[in-house]
Design an enzyme around this catalytic site. Structure first.
Site, PDB file in Angstrom:
ATOM      1  N   ARG A 107     -10.528  20.376  -7.670  1.00  0.00           N
ATOM      2  CA  ARG A 107      -9.908  19.654  -6.558  1.00  0.00           C
ATOM      3  C   ARG A 107     -10.341  18.200  -6.502  1.00  0.00           C
ATOM      4  O   ARG A 107      -9.523  17.308  -6.258  1.00  0.00           O
ATOM      5  CB  ARG A 107     -10.243  20.369  -5.241  1.00  0.00           C
ATOM      6  CG  ARG A 107      -9.703  19.697  -3.982  1.00  0.00           C
ATOM      7  CD  ARG A 107      -8.274  19.209  -4.104  1.00  0.00           C
ATOM      8  NE  ARG A 107      -7.359  20.204  -4.615  1.00  0.00           N
ATOM      9  CZ  ARG A 107      -6.204  19.915  -5.192  1.00  0.00           C
ATOM     10  NH1 ARG A 107      -5.831  18.649  -5.360  1.00  0.00           N
ATOM     11  NH2 ARG A 107      -5.416  20.867  -5.647  1.00  0.00           N
ATOM     12  N   LYS A 142      -5.568  -3.575   3.145  1.00  0.00           N
ATOM     13  CA  LYS A 142      -5.212  -2.335   3.839  1.00  0.00           C
ATOM     14  C   LYS A 142      -5.351  -1.177   2.858  1.00  0.00           C
ATOM     15  O   LYS A 142      -4.399  -0.784   2.175  1.00  0.00           O
ATOM     16  CB  LYS A 142      -3.805  -2.430   4.419  1.00  0.00           C
ATOM     17  CG  LYS A 142      -3.694  -3.469   5.529  1.00  0.00           C
ATOM     18  CD  LYS A 142      -2.282  -3.569   6.072  1.00  0.00           C
ATOM     19  CE  LYS A 142      -2.191  -4.637   7.149  1.00  0.00           C
ATOM     20  NZ  LYS A 142      -0.808  -4.809   7.675  1.00  0.00           N
ATOM     21  N   LYS A 174      -6.022 -17.197   8.830  1.00  0.00           N
ATOM     22  CA  LYS A 174      -4.869 -16.560   9.449  1.00  0.00           C
ATOM     23  C   LYS A 174      -4.559 -17.192  10.803  1.00  0.00           C
ATOM     24  O   LYS A 174      -5.248 -18.112  11.245  1.00  0.00           O
ATOM     25  CB  LYS A 174      -5.110 -15.058   9.565  1.00  0.00           C
ATOM     26  CG  LYS A 174      -5.289 -14.382   8.200  1.00  0.00           C
ATOM     27  CD  LYS A 174      -5.593 -12.923   8.311  1.00  0.00           C
ATOM     28  CE  LYS A 174      -4.383 -12.118   8.744  1.00  0.00           C
ATOM     29  NZ  LYS A 174      -3.313 -12.125   7.709  1.00  0.00           N
ATOM     30  N   GLU A 204      -2.444 -19.083   6.119  1.00  0.00           N
ATOM     31  CA  GLU A 204      -1.213 -18.411   6.539  1.00  0.00           C
ATOM     32  C   GLU A 204      -0.449 -19.303   7.506  1.00  0.00           C
ATOM     33  O   GLU A 204      -1.032 -19.839   8.453  1.00  0.00           O
ATOM     34  CB  GLU A 204      -1.570 -17.083   7.214  1.00  0.00           C
ATOM     35  CG  GLU A 204      -0.391 -16.344   7.815  1.00  0.00           C
ATOM     36  CD  GLU A 204      -0.841 -15.121   8.587  1.00  0.00           C
ATOM     37  OE1 GLU A 204      -1.277 -14.144   7.948  1.00  0.00           O
ATOM     38  OE2 GLU A 204      -0.789 -15.162   9.837  1.00  0.00           O
ATOM     39  N   ASP A 225       4.324 -16.277   6.132  1.00  0.00           N
ATOM     40  CA  ASP A 225       4.337 -14.997   6.838  1.00  0.00           C
ATOM     41  C   ASP A 225       5.631 -14.772   7.598  1.00  0.00           C
ATOM     42  O   ASP A 225       6.029 -15.580   8.436  1.00  0.00           O
ATOM     43  CB  ASP A 225       3.152 -14.933   7.811  1.00  0.00           C
ATOM     44  CG  ASP A 225       2.972 -13.556   8.405  1.00  0.00           C
ATOM     45  OD1 ASP A 225       3.071 -12.574   7.652  1.00  0.00           O
ATOM     46  OD2 ASP A 225       2.735 -13.465   9.623  1.00  0.00           O
TER      47      ASP A 225
END
Length: 292
Positions: A107, A142, A174, A204, A225
Site C-alpha cells: 500500500r 498549494k 503579492k 503580483e 493575476d
C-alpha cells in the site's frame, strides 16, 4: 544546439525518510497482523506493478524504496522510468522476494506511485495543450504539507515547471504585501535592498497600471493575476515595448484545461496553476501476484 535538459531527480535521503515514515504509519505498533497471520515466514512471491489506465509514470523509486525497506533482499526490476508515458496494462515493475515483505509494503509503495503518477499525468495534459507556444505550465505552493518536493518532482516528470519551493527561495510580492507596504514600487525597492543578488524578485499585479509601475521598478518577473486574455496580450506588448521583453511574465488565475491554451497564446512566458497538484486524480496502478 541547446543542451537537452537533464531528467528530474530527488535526493535519495528525502525519499528514504518519507517512505520510512509512511511504512511506520502503516505498520503501527504490531506490524502487518493480517499478513503475519496468513502467510508463512519463508513464503516467496513474484508480483507485477501494472497500470489500469494510460498516463505518465512518476514515483517508481518511491515504490522500490518501500519494498526494499521492508526487505533489502527483494528484487525490484523497474520496466519504465519516471516521466514515461504508459498505457493501460503496461508493467511498471516486476518484484520478487519474501511474500510477507512484499504484501506489507504494497500500500505504501502504491500510494506514492499512484499519487505522483496522477500529478504527472494531469500536468502532461496541460503541457500538451500549450506545446505549440513558448509558455510553460508551472505549479504553486498549494501542495500536501510535507510532500511538496515530491509533488513538484512529479510536475517535472509530466513536462511542467516548478515555481518557488517555499517562502525562502524567491520573493513573490503579492497584493497584501503591496497594500501594507503602500505600493508596488516601494515593495520592489525594499525587496531588492533586502535580498542577495541571486534571489529573484517577482511582483503580483491586478491591473495594467500596476504593471507599468512594476516595470519601472525593475523586478525579474511579473505575475499577471486574474487578467483577461485581452489584458494579457496588452501586457505582453507593454513588456516588449518598455523592457524589450526582459521581464518574465506569468499568468495566474482561472486556469483550467479549457482555458490554458488561449492563455498561452497571449504570449506570456509561464502559466501557474494549483490544478496540476491539487486537482490531479491518482493514476490507477495495481499489484498482482503471478501464480505458477
Amino acid at each position: 544546439m541547446p543542451s537537452k535538459a537533464l531528467p528530474p531527480g530527488l535526493p535519495q535521503l528525502l525519499v528514504e525518510d518519507a517512505v520510512r515514515a509512511a511504512l511506520l504509519e502503516d505498520l503501527g505498533r504490531a506490524g502487518d497482523i493480517t499478513t503475519a497471520a496468513t502467510i508463512p515466514p519463508q513464503a516467496s512471491a513474484n508480483v507485477v506493478l501494472s497500470t489500469r489506465e494510460a498516463g505518465v509514470a512518476a514515483g517508481i523509486g518511491f515504490a522500490e524504496t518501500a519494498f526494499r525497506q521492508m526487505d533489502p533482499a527483494i528484487v525490484f526490476s523497474a520496466k519504465v522510468a519516471d516521466g514515461a508515458r504508459v498505457e493501460a496494462g503496461d508493467v511498471l515493475a516486476e518484484i520478487a522476494g519474501n511474500a510477507r515483505a512484499i504484501l506489507s509494503a504494497e500500500r505504501v509503495g502504491l500510494n506514492f506511485l499512484m499519487h505522483m503518477s496522477g500529478i504527472a499525468t494531469h500536468t502532461a495534459r496541460f503541457a500538451a495543450e500549450i506545446a505549440h507556444t513558448h509558455a510553460k505550465v508551472c505549479c504553486t505552493r498549494k501542495t500536501i504539507p510535507g510532500h511538496r518536493a515530491f509533488e513538484k518532482y512529479a510536475v517535472r516528470c509530466g513536462g511542467g515547471s516548478n515555481h518557488r519551493f517555499g517562502l525562502d527561495d524567491a520573493v513573490l510580492i503579492k497584493d497584501n504585501h503591496i497594500a501594507v507596504c503602500g505600493g508596488v514600487a516601494p515593495a520592489i525597492a525594499r525587496a531588492r535592498a533586502y535580498v542577495g543578488h541571486l534571489v529573484k524578485v517577482e511582483v503580483e499585479v491586478d491591473t495594467l497600471d500596476q504593471m507599468r509601475e512594476a516595470l519601472a521598478a525593475g523586478p525579474d518577473a511579473i505575475l499577471l493575476d486574474n487578467m483577461t486574455n485581452d489584458e494579457l496580450r496588452e501586457a505582453v506588448a507593454i513588456n516588449t515595448a518598455e523592457s524589450h521583453g526582459r521581464v518574465t511574465l506569468e499568468a495566474s488565475g482561472n486556469v483550467s484545461l479549457d482555458t490554458v491554451r488561449a492563455i498561452a497564446e497571449t504570449g506570456v512566458d509561464y502559466i501557474s496553476t494549483s490544478k496540476i497538484t491539487m486537482a490531479a486524480a491518482t493514476l490507477d496502478v495495481g499489484l498482482d501476484v503471478r501464480v505458477g
